[in-house]
Design a protein around this motif. Structure first.
Motif, PDB file in Angstrom:
ATOM      1  N   THR A   1      -8.758   1.830  -5.544  1.00 10.05           N
ATOM      2  CA  THR A   1      -8.538   0.507  -4.980  1.00 10.05           C
ATOM      3  C   THR A   1      -9.872  -0.068  -4.538  1.00 10.05           C
ATOM      4  O   THR A   1     -10.830   0.666  -4.271  1.00 10.05           O
ATOM      5  CB  THR A   1      -7.562   0.539  -3.782  1.00 10.05           C
ATOM      6  OG1 THR A   1      -8.083   1.417  -2.788  1.00 10.05           O
ATOM      7  CG2 THR A   1      -6.181   1.014  -4.187  1.00 10.05           C
TER       8      THR A   1
ATOM      9  N   ASP B   1      -9.927   0.748   9.023  1.00  8.31           N
ATOM     10  CA  ASP B   1      -8.465   0.825   8.890  1.00  8.31           C
ATOM     11  C   ASP B   1      -7.992   2.275   8.834  1.00  8.31           C
ATOM     12  O   ASP B   1      -6.973   2.630   9.432  1.00  8.31           O
ATOM     13  CB  ASP B   1      -7.993   0.078   7.638  1.00  8.31           C
ATOM     14  CG  ASP B   1      -8.127  -1.427   7.747  1.00  8.31           C
ATOM     15  OD1 ASP B   1      -8.361  -1.954   8.865  1.00  8.31           O
ATOM     16  OD2 ASP B   1      -8.013  -2.103   6.695  1.00  8.31           O
ATOM     17  N   ASP B   2      -8.749   3.121   8.130  1.00  7.65           N
ATOM     18  CA  ASP B   2      -8.366   4.530   8.002  1.00  7.65           C
ATOM     19  C   ASP B   2      -8.442   5.256   9.346  1.00  7.65           C
ATOM     20  O   ASP B   2      -7.556   6.041   9.684  1.00  7.65           O
ATOM     21  CB  ASP B   2      -9.245   5.240   6.972  1.00  7.65           C
ATOM     22  CG  ASP B   2      -9.024   4.705   5.566  1.00  7.65           C
ATOM     23  OD1 ASP B   2      -7.937   4.152   5.298  1.00  7.65           O
ATOM     24  OD2 ASP B   2      -9.941   4.841   4.738  1.00  7.65           O
TER      25      ASP B   2
ATOM     26  N   LYS C   1     -11.883  -2.589  -1.838  1.00  3.66           N
ATOM     27  CA  LYS C   1     -11.784  -3.157  -0.500  1.00  3.66           C
ATOM     28  C   LYS C   1     -13.175  -3.085   0.126  1.00  3.66           C
ATOM     29  O   LYS C   1     -13.926  -2.160  -0.184  1.00  3.66           O
ATOM     30  CB  LYS C   1     -10.793  -2.308   0.312  1.00  3.66           C
ATOM     31  CG  LYS C   1     -10.426  -2.825   1.668  1.00  3.66           C
ATOM     32  CD  LYS C   1      -9.351  -1.906   2.270  1.00  3.66           C
ATOM     33  CE  LYS C   1      -8.767  -2.483   3.526  1.00  3.66           C
ATOM     34  NZ  LYS C   1      -7.686  -1.663   4.059  1.00  3.66           N
TER      35      LYS C   1
ATOM     36  N   VAL D   1     -14.255   6.833   0.552  1.00  2.77           N
ATOM     37  CA  VAL D   1     -14.689   5.436   0.532  1.00  2.77           C
ATOM     38  C   VAL D   1     -16.124   5.445   0.021  1.00  2.77           C
ATOM     39  O   VAL D   1     -17.017   6.012   0.653  1.00  2.77           O
ATOM     40  CB  VAL D   1     -14.604   4.774   1.927  1.00  2.77           C
ATOM     41  CG1 VAL D   1     -15.128   3.353   1.871  1.00  2.77           C
ATOM     42  CG2 VAL D   1     -13.161   4.781   2.442  1.00  2.77           C
TER      43      VAL D   1
ATOM     44  N   LYS E   1      -9.152  10.798   1.539  1.00  2.27           N
ATOM     45  CA  LYS E   1      -9.553   9.517   0.984  1.00  2.27           C
ATOM     46  C   LYS E   1     -11.072   9.479   0.942  1.00  2.27           C
ATOM     47  O   LYS E   1     -11.738   9.899   1.883  1.00  2.27           O
ATOM     48  CB  LYS E   1      -9.029   8.385   1.868  1.00  2.27           C
ATOM     49  CG  LYS E   1      -9.257   7.000   1.307  1.00  2.27           C
ATOM     50  CD  LYS E   1      -8.691   5.941   2.229  1.00  2.27           C
ATOM     51  CE  LYS E   1      -7.169   5.984   2.210  1.00  2.27           C
ATOM     52  NZ  LYS E   1      -6.563   4.874   2.951  1.00  2.27           N
TER      53      LYS E   1
ATOM     54  N   GLU F   1     -11.237   4.537  -2.445  1.00  2.83           N
ATOM     55  CA  GLU F   1     -11.474   3.119  -2.200  1.00  2.83           C
ATOM     56  C   GLU F   1     -12.946   2.845  -2.489  1.00  2.83           C
ATOM     57  O   GLU F   1     -13.821   3.554  -1.982  1.00  2.83           O
ATOM     58  CB  GLU F   1     -11.131   2.737  -0.763  1.00  2.83           C
ATOM     59  CG  GLU F   1      -9.645   2.822  -0.505  1.00  2.83           C
ATOM     60  CD  GLU F   1      -9.230   2.312   0.860  1.00  2.83           C
ATOM     61  OE1 GLU F   1      -8.165   1.678   0.931  1.00  2.83           O
ATOM     62  OE2 GLU F   1      -9.951   2.566   1.839  1.00  2.83           O
TER      63      GLU F   1
ATOM     64  N   ALA G   1     -12.354  -0.677   5.133  1.00  2.00           N
ATOM     65  CA  ALA G   1     -11.506   0.445   4.706  1.00  2.00           C
ATOM     66  C   ALA G   1     -11.618   1.613   5.680  1.00  2.00           C
ATOM     67  O   ALA G   1     -10.605   2.181   6.105  1.00  2.00           O
ATOM     68  CB  ALA G   1     -11.905   0.895   3.295  1.00  2.00           C
TER      69      ALA G   1
ATOM     70  N   CYS H   1     -16.024   0.107  -2.378  1.00  2.00           N
ATOM     71  CA  CYS H   1     -16.424  -1.082  -1.636  1.00  2.00           C
ATOM     72  C   CYS H   1     -16.608  -2.279  -2.565  1.00  2.00           C
ATOM     73  O   CYS H   1     -17.468  -2.264  -3.453  1.00  2.00           O
ATOM     74  CB  CYS H   1     -17.715  -0.797  -0.869  1.00  2.00           C
ATOM     75  SG  CYS H   1     -18.345  -2.230   0.022  1.00  2.00           S
TER      76      CYS H   1
END
Length: 106
Positions: A84, A94-95, A86, A33, A31, A63, A91, A65
């Motif tokens: 997405t 949470d990851d 977030k 971010v 992922k 993801e 993010a 920001c």
């Protein structure tokens, strides 16, 4: 399978991040971010956006920001397909809680 979350803040690091992802997508759950100035090039049509969308098709999660999007004035722009939105630090938090290993790429 290992899970990685890669944080990118500086847009000049996209080439390095893409190389890391291309070499590991499918072998690891990855992922990205994107925060700060790194979000801006994602909204432009071109080779970066095409590469990101291709990698999303191969399993990359992206993801972007939502706070950085607003700060850059891109609220009405269309993000890359499959991404997405977030708040970036939320993010990442949470990851990490979900077992992702965190890498800051600058």
């Amino acid at each position: 399978m290992e899970k990685w979350v890669l944080q990118i803040i500086n847009s000049e690091n996209w080439e390095h991040v893409l190389t890391m992802v291309e070499n590991n997508v499918g072998k690891r759950d990855i992922k990205i971010v994107a925060l700060g100035p790194a979000v801006v090039p994602l909204f432009a049509q071109g080779s970066l956006r095409s590469a990101i969308e291709d990698l999303i098709g191969k399993g990359l999660k992206l993801e972007i920001c939502s706070v950085s999007i607003k700060k850059a004035g891109l609220e009405k722009a269309i993000p890359p397909q499959g991404s997405t939105l977030k708040p970036g630090l939320l993010a990442i938090s949470d990851d990490v809680k979900a077992g992702y290993m965190y890498f800051a790429i600058g």
